[in-house]
Design an enzyme around this catalytic site. Structure first.
Site, PDB file in Angstrom:
ATOM      1  CG  ASP A 208      -1.566   1.283   1.529  1.00  0.00           C
ATOM      2  OD1 ASP A 208      -2.228   1.773   0.595  1.00  0.00           O
ATOM      3  OD2 ASP A 208      -1.455   1.831   2.651  1.00  0.00           O
TER       4      ASP A 208
ATOM      5  CG  ASP B 172      -1.757   7.562   0.160  1.00  0.00           C
ATOM      6  OD1 ASP B 172      -0.881   8.420   0.011  1.00  0.00           O
ATOM      7  OD2 ASP B 172      -2.542   7.221  -0.741  1.00  0.00           O
TER       8      ASP B 172
HETATM    9  C1  XBP Z   1      -5.448   6.129   0.322  1.00  0.00           C
HETATM   10  C2  XBP Z   1      -6.593   6.996   0.183  1.00  0.00           C
HETATM   11  C3  XBP Z   1      -6.590   7.997  -0.851  1.00  0.00           C
HETATM   12  C4  XBP Z   1      -5.802   9.250  -0.591  1.00  0.00           C
HETATM   13  C5  XBP Z   1      -6.222  10.289  -1.591  1.00  0.00           C
HETATM   14  O1  XBP Z   1      -5.881   4.913   0.940  1.00  0.00           O
HETATM   15  O2  XBP Z   1      -7.569   6.873   0.889  1.00  0.00           O
HETATM   16  O3  XBP Z   1      -7.913   8.389  -1.004  1.00  0.00           O
HETATM   17  O4  XBP Z   1      -6.091   9.740   0.701  1.00  0.00           O
HETATM   18  O5  XBP Z   1      -5.976   9.884  -2.872  1.00  0.00           O
HETATM   19  P1  XBP Z   1      -4.993   3.596   0.916  1.00  0.00           P
HETATM   20  P2  XBP Z   1      -6.740  10.523  -4.136  1.00  0.00           P
HETATM   21  O6  XBP Z   1      -3.718   3.928   1.621  1.00  0.00           O
HETATM   22  O7  XBP Z   1      -5.781   2.588   1.710  1.00  0.00           O
HETATM   23  O8  XBP Z   1      -4.811   3.174  -0.517  1.00  0.00           O
HETATM   24  O9  XBP Z   1      -7.187  11.897  -3.767  1.00  0.00           O
HETATM   25  O10 XBP Z   1      -5.702  10.523  -5.230  1.00  0.00           O
HETATM   26  O11 XBP Z   1      -7.911   9.633  -4.456  1.00  0.00           O
HETATM   27 MG    MG Z   2      -2.944   3.153   3.476  1.00  0.00          MG
END
Ligand code: XBP
Ligand code: MG
Length: 263
Positions: free
Chosen positions: A16, A18
């Protein structure tokens, strides 16, 4: 799990982004959303606390819709906002990529080391994330270097699947692209939506928590750590067994994989 236990072999690490590779949410995505709102003259400001609640919904466009529907008084909803969300989200991505291209957000401790080690051991690498593809490449470019993008067999991201995490689709897509089955891979996640997605795809999952996810339910994780850690910067084990290891290396990843696929 369809391979006989004795033939199962760990072949790939799926990360993953973020919260796992980097703490991008509070000081990256949140800031970029607020900059987009300012640019469009919308008087919303997502505080650190509010943003924590908004993280219940993954995907930036989906998160803005959730805010409109669940956080705003109907009288305060700007006219035509639903139709404006895709454009607003494009602006958010522009602000986010600009911010990250200054190198403002580093990788979390141990991430670069584990990726280097995995490459040396010949494990294949992939990404499975909800965020927009260019957000992933800008992070990789400004942390691991431009060439690092090619280290990943697949960067599965954003709208490439119809249903974002917690749906399993993005992990299933990554597995399909790599032509690997779930019992040949391990996932690295940081959130409850993330682990629902990886477990939904039958993947053994290692968790590194962060401030936004420390209270999430990780009861089916292989191990829950506060960080991957380094030699001399030990992780704390929140649940599970690190078998004496003090940081997450390929040996420990293998052990966790083995005990999961053999159970
Ligand atoms: C990541 C997210 C994304 C980012 C924003 O979740 O929730 O929505 O916060 O990205 P994970 P965008 O780590 O579970 O993949 O604005 O580009 O959609
Ligand atoms: Mg995440």
């Amino acid at each position: 799990m369809n391979t006989p236990a004795e033939n199962r072999k760990l072949k790939a690490f799926i990360f993953d982004v973020d919260g796992t590779l980097s703490d991008t949410e509070r000081d990256g995505h949140r800031v970029a959303f607020n900059s987009a709102f300012d640019e469009y003259g919308i008087d919303w400001h997502w505080s650190v606390e509010t943003y924590g609640k908004l993280l219940a919904v993954t995907g930036g466009k989906e998160r803005m819709k959730y805010y409109v529907q669940d956080f705003l008084d109907p009288a305060d909803v700007p006219d035509g906002i639903e139709e404006k969300i895709p454009e607003l989200h494009k602006a958010k991505t522009r602000h986010y990529t600009k911010l990250l291209s200054t190198g403002a957000i580093p990788l979390r401790p141990g991430v670069e080391r584990l990726i280097d080690e995995a490459r040396q051991h010949g494990y294949r690498l992939a990404i499975a994330t909800t965020t927009t593809p260019e957000n992933v490449t800008v992070l990789l470019e400004h942390t691991l270097g431009k060439e690092s993008i090619d280290w990943f067999d697949v960067i599965a991201a954003g709208d490439i699947v119809a249903a974002k995490k917690p749906a399993a689709d993005i992990y299933e897509y990554a597995l399909k692209q790599m032509k690997l089955s779930a019992d040949e891979c391990i996932a690295f996640e940081d959130s409850e939506n993330g682990i629902k997605s990886s477990l939904g795809a039958d993947l053994t999952t290692i968790i590194t928590i962060n401030d936004y996810t420390m209270d999430h339910d990780f009861s089916n994780a292989s191990i829950v750590l506060d960080q991957m850690g380094e030699a001399g910067d030990n992780f704390n084990v929140i649940s599970g067994d690190s078998n004496g290891a003090t940081y997450l290396n390929c040996d420990l990843v293998e052990q966790l994989y083995r005990s999961s696929v053999n159970s």
